[in-house]
Design a protein around this motif. Structure first.
Motif, PDB file in Angstrom:
ATOM      1  N   MET A   1       0.900  -1.139  -0.149  1.00  0.00           N
ATOM      2  CA  MET A   1      -0.146   0.003  -0.128  1.00  0.00           C
ATOM      3  C   MET A   1       0.810   1.175   0.140  1.00  0.00           C
ATOM      4  SD  MET A   1      -3.162   0.704   2.460  1.00  0.00           S
ATOM      5  CE  MET A   1      -3.766   2.028   2.585  1.00  0.00           C
ATOM      6  N   SER A   2       0.442   2.282  -0.572  1.00  0.00           N
ATOM      7  CA  SER A   2       1.099   3.455  -0.588  1.00  0.00           C
ATOM      8  C   SER A   2       0.272   4.554  -0.047  1.00  0.00           C
ATOM      9  CB  SER A   2       1.756   3.723  -1.995  1.00  0.00           C
ATOM     10  OG  SER A   2       0.735   3.992  -2.837  1.00  0.00           O
ATOM     11  N   ALA A   3       1.042   5.642   0.221  1.00  0.00           N
ATOM     12  CA  ALA A   3       0.167   6.953   0.713  1.00  0.00           C
ATOM     13  C   ALA A   3       1.038   8.338  -0.028  1.00  0.00           C
ATOM     14  CB  ALA A   3       0.190   7.125   2.190  1.00  0.00           C
ATOM     15  N   ILE A   4       0.307   9.226   0.259  1.00  0.00           N
ATOM     16  CA  ILE A   4       1.183  10.562  -0.124  1.00  0.00           C
ATOM     17  C   ILE A   4       2.180  10.661   0.908  1.00  0.00           C
ATOM     18  CG2 ILE A   4       0.747  13.179  -0.243  1.00  0.00           C
ATOM     19  CD1 ILE A   4      -2.034  12.584  -1.222  1.00  0.00           C
ATOM     20  N   SER A   5       3.276  11.198   0.487  1.00  0.00           N
ATOM     21  CA  SER A   5       4.443  11.414   1.445  1.00  0.00           C
ATOM     22  C   SER A   5       4.296  12.740   2.276  1.00  0.00           C
ATOM     23  CB  SER A   5       5.631  11.465   0.668  1.00  0.00           C
ATOM     24  OG  SER A   5       6.778  11.783   1.425  1.00  0.00           O
ATOM     25  N   GLN A  20       4.313  13.167  -4.372  1.00  0.00           N
ATOM     26  CA  GLN A  20       5.075  12.168  -4.000  1.00  0.00           C
ATOM     27  C   GLN A  20       4.638  11.200  -3.178  1.00  0.00           C
ATOM     28  OE1 GLN A  20       8.577  12.855  -1.351  1.00  0.00           O
ATOM     29  NE2 GLN A  20       9.779  12.097  -2.850  1.00  0.00           N
ATOM     30  N   VAL A  21       4.615   9.922  -3.303  1.00  0.00           N
ATOM     31  CA  VAL A  21       3.901   8.684  -2.613  1.00  0.00           C
ATOM     32  C   VAL A  21       5.084   8.113  -1.889  1.00  0.00           C
ATOM     33  CG1 VAL A  21       1.879   8.828  -4.143  1.00  0.00           C
ATOM     34  CG2 VAL A  21       4.005   7.226  -4.712  1.00  0.00           C
ATOM     35  N   ILE A  22       4.630   7.343  -1.046  1.00  0.00           N
ATOM     36  CA  ILE A  22       5.714   6.795  -0.026  1.00  0.00           C
ATOM     37  C   ILE A  22       5.066   5.410   0.404  1.00  0.00           C
ATOM     38  CG2 ILE A  22       4.841   7.600   1.881  1.00  0.00           C
ATOM     39  CD1 ILE A  22       7.831   7.903   2.941  1.00  0.00           C
ATOM     40  N   SER A  23       5.795   4.277   0.649  1.00  0.00           N
ATOM     41  CA  SER A  23       5.347   3.088   1.044  1.00  0.00           C
ATOM     42  C   SER A  23       6.302   2.470   1.892  1.00  0.00           C
ATOM     43  CB  SER A  23       4.937   2.225  -0.150  1.00  0.00           C
ATOM     44  OG  SER A  23       5.734   1.989  -0.967  1.00  0.00           O
ATOM     45  N   GLY A  24       6.126   1.279   2.365  1.00  0.00           N
ATOM     46  CA  GLY A  24       6.908   0.482   2.946  1.00  0.00           C
ATOM     47  C   GLY A  24       7.239   0.962   4.579  1.00  0.00           C
ATOM     48  N   ALA A  25       8.567   0.852   4.835  1.00  0.00           N
ATOM     49  CA  ALA A  25       9.185   1.122   6.164  1.00  0.00           C
ATOM     50  C   ALA A  25       9.211   2.845   6.234  1.00  0.00           C
ATOM     51  CB  ALA A  25      10.478   0.662   6.395  1.00  0.00           C
ATOM     52  N   ASP A  26       9.269   3.227   4.966  1.00  0.00           N
ATOM     53  CA  ASP A  26       9.286   4.861   5.163  1.00  0.00           C
ATOM     54  C   ASP A  26       7.868   5.329   5.530  1.00  0.00           C
ATOM     55  OD1 ASP A  26      11.845   5.189   4.710  1.00  0.00           O
ATOM     56  OD2 ASP A  26      11.728   5.088   2.401  1.00  0.00           O
ATOM     57  N   GLU A  27       6.777   4.867   4.981  1.00  0.00           N
ATOM     58  CA  GLU A  27       5.544   5.243   5.271  1.00  0.00           C
ATOM     59  C   GLU A  27       5.007   4.915   6.675  1.00  0.00           C
ATOM     60  OE1 GLU A  27       0.777   4.285   4.284  1.00  0.00           O
ATOM     61  OE2 GLU A  27       2.370   2.956   3.329  1.00  0.00           O
ATOM     62  N   THR A  28       5.689   4.103   7.361  1.00  0.00           N
ATOM     63  CA  THR A  28       5.568   3.507   8.793  1.00  0.00           C
ATOM     64  C   THR A  28       6.321   4.745   9.570  1.00  0.00           C
ATOM     65  OG1 THR A  28       5.244   1.255   8.416  1.00  0.00           O
ATOM     66  CG2 THR A  28       5.871   2.077  10.627  1.00  0.00           C
ATOM     67  N   ARG A  29       7.357   5.030   9.199  1.00  0.00           N
ATOM     68  CA  ARG A  29       8.228   6.163   9.988  1.00  0.00           C
ATOM     69  C   ARG A  29       7.515   7.332  10.061  1.00  0.00           C
ATOM     70  NH1 ARG A  29      12.363   4.176   7.066  1.00  0.00           N
ATOM     71  NH2 ARG A  29      13.672   2.813   8.260  1.00  0.00           N
ATOM     72  N   GLN A  30       6.693   7.880   8.645  1.00  0.00           N
ATOM     73  CA  GLN A  30       6.053   8.957   8.724  1.00  0.00           C
ATOM     74  C   GLN A  30       4.736   8.913   9.473  1.00  0.00           C
ATOM     75  OE1 GLN A  30       5.211  10.617   4.842  1.00  0.00           O
ATOM     76  NE2 GLN A  30       7.666  10.872   4.296  1.00  0.00           N
ATOM     77  N   ASP A  77       0.411   1.209  15.856  1.00  0.00           N
ATOM     78  CA  ASP A  77       0.393   1.439  14.308  1.00  0.00           C
ATOM     79  C   ASP A  77       0.484   0.323  13.727  1.00  0.00           C
ATOM     80  OD1 ASP A  77       2.029   1.758  11.824  1.00  0.00           O
ATOM     81  OD2 ASP A  77       1.366   3.862  12.360  1.00  0.00           O
ATOM     82  N   PRO A  78      -0.395   0.026  12.483  1.00  0.00           N
ATOM     83  CA  PRO A  78      -0.652  -1.160  11.789  1.00  0.00           C
ATOM     84  C   PRO A  78       0.855  -1.749  11.016  1.00  0.00           C
ATOM     85  CG  PRO A  78      -1.540   0.518  10.779  1.00  0.00           C
ATOM     86  CD  PRO A  78      -1.093   0.995  12.108  1.00  0.00           C
ATOM     87  N   GLY A  79       1.810  -0.831  10.887  1.00  0.00           N
ATOM     88  CA  GLY A  79       3.044  -1.017  10.544  1.00  0.00           C
ATOM     89  C   GLY A  79       4.253  -1.483  11.367  1.00  0.00           C
ATOM     90  N   VAL A  80       3.744  -1.755  12.613  1.00  0.00           N
ATOM     91  CA  VAL A  80       4.449  -2.081  13.775  1.00  0.00           C
ATOM     92  C   VAL A  80       4.110  -3.571  14.034  1.00  0.00           C
ATOM     93  CG1 VAL A  80       5.415  -1.787  16.075  1.00  0.00           C
ATOM     94  CG2 VAL A  80       5.230   0.184  14.307  1.00  0.00           C
ATOM     95  N   ASP A  81       4.938  -4.462  14.120  1.00  0.00           N
ATOM     96  CA  ASP A  81       4.657  -5.934  14.672  1.00  0.00           C
ATOM     97  C   ASP A  81       4.372  -5.760  16.018  1.00  0.00           C
ATOM     98  OD1 ASP A  81       4.618  -8.408  15.291  1.00  0.00           O
ATOM     99  OD2 ASP A  81       6.034  -8.873  13.865  1.00  0.00           O
ATOM    100  N   SER A  82       3.128  -5.964  16.526  1.00  0.00           N
ATOM    101  CA  SER A  82       2.806  -5.916  18.109  1.00  0.00           C
ATOM    102  C   SER A  82       3.092  -7.132  18.623  1.00  0.00           C
ATOM    103  CB  SER A  82       1.310  -5.919  18.138  1.00  0.00           C
ATOM    104  OG  SER A  82       0.647  -6.829  17.669  1.00  0.00           O
ATOM    105  N   GLY A  83       3.756  -8.416  18.173  1.00  0.00           N
ATOM    106  CA  GLY A  83       4.395  -9.489  18.641  1.00  0.00           C
ATOM    107  C   GLY A  83       5.725  -9.401  19.190  1.00  0.00           C
ATOM    108  N   HIS A  84       6.398  -8.224  18.979  1.00  0.00           N
ATOM    109  CA  HIS A  84       7.768  -7.762  19.457  1.00  0.00           C
ATOM    110  C   HIS A  84       7.708  -6.584  20.149  1.00  0.00           C
ATOM    111  CE1 HIS A  84       8.411 -10.433  15.887  1.00  0.00           C
ATOM    112  NE2 HIS A  84       9.598 -10.752  16.554  1.00  0.00           N
ATOM    113  N   SER A  85       8.463  -6.627  21.048  1.00  0.00           N
ATOM    114  CA  SER A  85       8.666  -5.430  21.965  1.00  0.00           C
ATOM    115  C   SER A  85       9.132  -4.077  21.142  1.00  0.00           C
ATOM    116  CB  SER A  85       9.773  -5.794  23.015  1.00  0.00           C
ATOM    117  OG  SER A  85      10.949  -5.732  22.582  1.00  0.00           O
ATOM    118  N   VAL A  86       8.581  -2.885  21.680  1.00  0.00           N
ATOM    119  CA  VAL A  86       9.127  -1.840  20.997  1.00  0.00           C
ATOM    120  C   VAL A  86       9.928  -1.207  21.972  1.00  0.00           C
ATOM    121  CG1 VAL A  86       8.296   0.680  20.374  1.00  0.00           C
ATOM    122  CG2 VAL A  86       6.859  -1.409  19.658  1.00  0.00           C
TER     123      VAL A  86
END
Length: 119
Positions: A1-5, A20-30, A77-86
């Protein structure tokens, strides 16, 4: 999936004749930065969304409180794996800045990701 950066406080950028669009890890960071900077209650459809870090500028930094607030929101956040610690580290720099380091596992790739910023 992608979103507007879009970085909070910045302008939208053009790329190839469009936004400009963004996806993946960069989208999660934003998304994470947006979540951390949004004040709780400002997003009317989700009143519990956000940490409001900018409202903490000028306040006495209590690292444990700030770390806990950040961790709670990052794991949502849906881009973060909740099964692992933050892991969140908040520290003071010599020049008066507050440094923040966040480490999490990307939900799509399973790779360790980081977000670093200062305030």
């Amino acid at each position: 999936m992608s979103a507007i950066s879009h970085l909070c406080g910045g302008d939208l950028l053009l790329e190839n004749g469009g936004l400009q669009v963004i996806s993946g890890a960069d989208e999660t960071r934003q998304r994470l930065l947006r979540r951390l900077l949004t004040n709780p209650g400002d997003y009317i459809w989700q009143p519990e969304y956000g940490v409001g870090l900018q409202s903490m500028v000028g306040e006495v930094v209590v690292p444990a409180v700030m770390q806990a607030a950040i961790r709670v929101q990052v794991i949502k956040d849906p881009g973060v794996d909740s099964g692992h610690s933050v892991d969140v580290t908040v520290s003071a720099a010599d020049n008066g800045l507050c440094l923040c380091h966040i480490s999490y596992v990307d939900a799509d790739t399973g790779q360790q990701q980081t977000v670093d910023f200062s305030a």
